[in-house]
Design a protein around this motif. Sequence first.
Motif, PDB file in Angstrom:
ATOM      1  N   SER A  66      -6.367 -89.061 103.666  1.00 53.18           N
ATOM      2  CA  SER A  66      -7.120 -90.386 103.314  1.00 53.18           C
ATOM      3  C   SER A  66      -5.404 -92.009 103.464  1.00 53.18           C
ATOM      4  N   VAL A 114     -11.505 -90.673  96.731  1.00 52.34           N
ATOM      5  CA  VAL A 114     -10.362 -89.963  97.519  1.00 52.34           C
ATOM      6  C   VAL A 114      -9.740 -88.801  96.218  1.00 52.34           C
ATOM      7  N   LEU A 163      -8.109 -96.832 100.292  1.00 46.23           N
ATOM      8  CA  LEU A 163      -7.786 -95.223 101.040  1.00 46.23           C
ATOM      9  C   LEU A 163      -6.370 -94.654 100.621  1.00 46.23           C
ATOM     10  N   GLY A 171      -4.937 -91.113  97.677  1.00 42.67           N
ATOM     11  CA  GLY A 171      -4.034 -90.804  98.160  1.00 42.67           C
ATOM     12  C   GLY A 171      -2.731 -90.734  96.870  1.00 42.67           C
TER      13      GLY A 171
END
Length: 167
Positions: free
Chosen positions: A143, A20, A103, A107
């Motif tokens: 994300s 990510v 995730l 982010g």
Amino acid sequence: MAVLPAERGVRLGFALAGLVLAADVATKAAIVAWVEYGAVHEWLPILNIVHVLNRGAAFSFLHDAGGWQRYFFIVIAIAASVFLIWMIRRPGTSIMERTSFGLILGGALANMVDRLVRGAVVDWIDFHWGPHHWPAFNMADVSISIGAVLLVVHEVFGRKRLREANG
């Protein structure tokens, strides 16, 4: 040497965070390089590619606060990242939770990098329906949102199944 399932889950969480982070940094670099600041390019009837800077948080919260918010959000991102790393590594954390935390971690780190490097977060995805626009966002925001939804789904359905299985 065999890798235990818990170790695979930890690796998965950190791998997702890294992916990510890399994807977000790359897409933001492309936007900064190829899309003039303030430009709007229609890509689909409901999607524009834009180049805007957000000095605040979600929905431009505190965007015009005078500059102190940059450091405030960096501190929050660091604290959240430390907590998320702990949660990914914590024994008993499920694969779904580690996926979610990975995730969200990716982010949070990606938007923090933007705040450190640019002083603001580059947003470039603009969904709209006619004249009604959702606030612009980026891959890090996507994300974080997917990670949060997965956590809610896990809490609502995953734990219920576990309780049912344990009788």
